[in-house]
Design a protein around this motif. Structure first.
Motif, mmCIF file in Angstrom:
data_model
loop_
_atom_site.group_PDB
_atom_site.id
_atom_site.type_symbol
_atom_site.label_atom_id
_atom_site.label_comp_id
_atom_site.label_asym_id
_atom_site.label_seq_id
_atom_site.Cartn_x
_atom_site.Cartn_y
_atom_site.Cartn_z
ATOM 1 N N UNK A 177 0.817 -1.256 0.099
ATOM 2 C CA UNK A 177 -0.029 -0.156 0.115
ATOM 3 C C UNK A 177 0.804 1.349 -0.011
ATOM 4 N N UNK A 178 1.837 1.264 0.733
ATOM 5 C CA UNK A 178 2.736 2.222 0.905
ATOM 6 C C UNK A 178 3.411 2.770 -0.497
ATOM 7 N N UNK A 179 3.935 1.487 -1.244
ATOM 8 C CA UNK A 179 4.470 1.753 -2.328
ATOM 9 C C UNK A 179 3.686 2.200 -3.577
ATOM 10 N N UNK A 180 2.385 1.638 -3.285
ATOM 11 C CA UNK A 180 1.295 2.272 -4.155
ATOM 12 C C UNK A 180 0.998 3.801 -3.898
ATOM 13 N N UNK A 211 3.093 9.927 -9.990
ATOM 14 C CA UNK A 211 2.460 9.834 -11.167
ATOM 15 C C UNK A 211 1.693 11.196 -11.113
ATOM 16 N N UNK A 212 1.384 11.717 -10.301
ATOM 17 C CA UNK A 212 0.529 13.042 -10.135
ATOM 18 C C UNK A 212 1.249 14.187 -10.464
ATOM 19 N N UNK A 213 2.532 14.302 -10.615
ATOM 20 C CA UNK A 213 3.368 15.099 -11.167
ATOM 21 C C UNK A 213 4.299 14.887 -12.622
ATOM 22 N N UNK A 214 4.569 15.736 -12.944
ATOM 23 C CA UNK A 214 5.549 15.688 -14.257
ATOM 24 C C UNK A 214 7.041 16.150 -14.113
ATOM 25 N N UNK A 215 7.314 15.683 -12.916
ATOM 26 C CA UNK A 215 8.750 15.983 -12.401
ATOM 27 C C UNK A 215 9.217 15.024 -11.461
ATOM 28 N N UNK A 216 10.435 14.842 -11.663
ATOM 29 C CA UNK A 216 10.973 13.907 -10.429
ATOM 30 C C UNK A 216 10.834 14.808 -9.051
ATOM 31 N N UNK A 217 10.774 13.865 -8.031
ATOM 32 C CA UNK A 217 10.451 14.598 -6.709
ATOM 33 C C UNK A 217 11.361 13.927 -5.764
ATOM 34 N N UNK A 218 11.792 14.699 -4.719
ATOM 35 C CA UNK A 218 12.610 14.095 -3.712
ATOM 36 C C UNK A 218 11.991 13.499 -2.604
ATOM 37 N N UNK A 267 11.202 3.028 0.993
ATOM 38 C CA UNK A 267 10.268 2.473 0.072
ATOM 39 C C UNK A 267 10.891 2.980 -1.306
ATOM 40 N N UNK A 268 11.276 4.245 -1.545
ATOM 41 C CA UNK A 268 11.898 4.584 -2.664
ATOM 42 C C UNK A 268 13.081 3.669 -3.338
ATOM 43 N N UNK A 304 0.547 4.671 -14.431
ATOM 44 C CA UNK A 304 -0.336 3.534 -13.904
ATOM 45 C C UNK A 304 -0.861 2.718 -14.853
ATOM 46 N N UNK A 305 -1.112 3.051 -15.765
ATOM 47 C CA UNK A 305 -1.914 2.269 -17.012
ATOM 48 C C UNK A 305 -1.258 1.101 -17.314
#
Length: 127
Positions: free
Chosen positions: A17-20, A27-34, A54-55, A81-82
């Motif tokens: 669940x945490x991985x998801x 997926x909700x952004x178009x850039x890499x996140x820290x 988890x990352x 996601x698809x």
């Protein structure tokens, strides 16, 4: 507070669940996140180390990439996601003894909108 009981105790998440949740955040952004940005988005009282662990697991599984474009320690998903859902469906069909029967059962559970979309995709030749 999300991720806690009324008494303030942490709610135990189910397997994966945490991985998801972390993938959904990416997926909700178009850039890499820290990891810190992901931690802030999750708002579940998670420790930075938990998010980072988890990352690393997602990276080891080939589901995220470390951004090589300058932001050290930033992550982005390898697939959307698809694409991941489709791969999971293919694996499930390959595991079963009768993939056609599995597809029949799957199709009977579709909503009318999902069925119409599937028919349209099949009419287009899957393009």
């Amino acid at each position: 507070m999300a991720g806690a009981t009324p008494r303030g105790r942490a709610v135990r998440r189910g397997p994966g669940e945490l991985e998801s949740e972390i993938l959904a955040t990416l997926w909700a952004t178009d850039r890499a996140l820290t990891p810190a940005e992901i931690q802030a988005c999750l708002r579940g009282g998670l420790a930075y180390n938990t998010v980072h662990t988890i990352l690393r697991r997602l990276h080891d599984k080939g589901l995220v990439l470390r951004d090589a474009g300058g932001r050290r320690g930033a992550y982005r998903p390898v697939k959307n996601a698809a694409q991941l859902t489709a791969e999971a469906m293919h694996r499930a069909l390959a595991r079963g003894p009768d993939p056609i029967a599995a597809l029949q059962h799957f199709v009977t559970g579709l909503t009318s909108a999902e069925e119409a979309a599937l028919r349209a995709l099949l009419d287009e030749g899957g393009a």
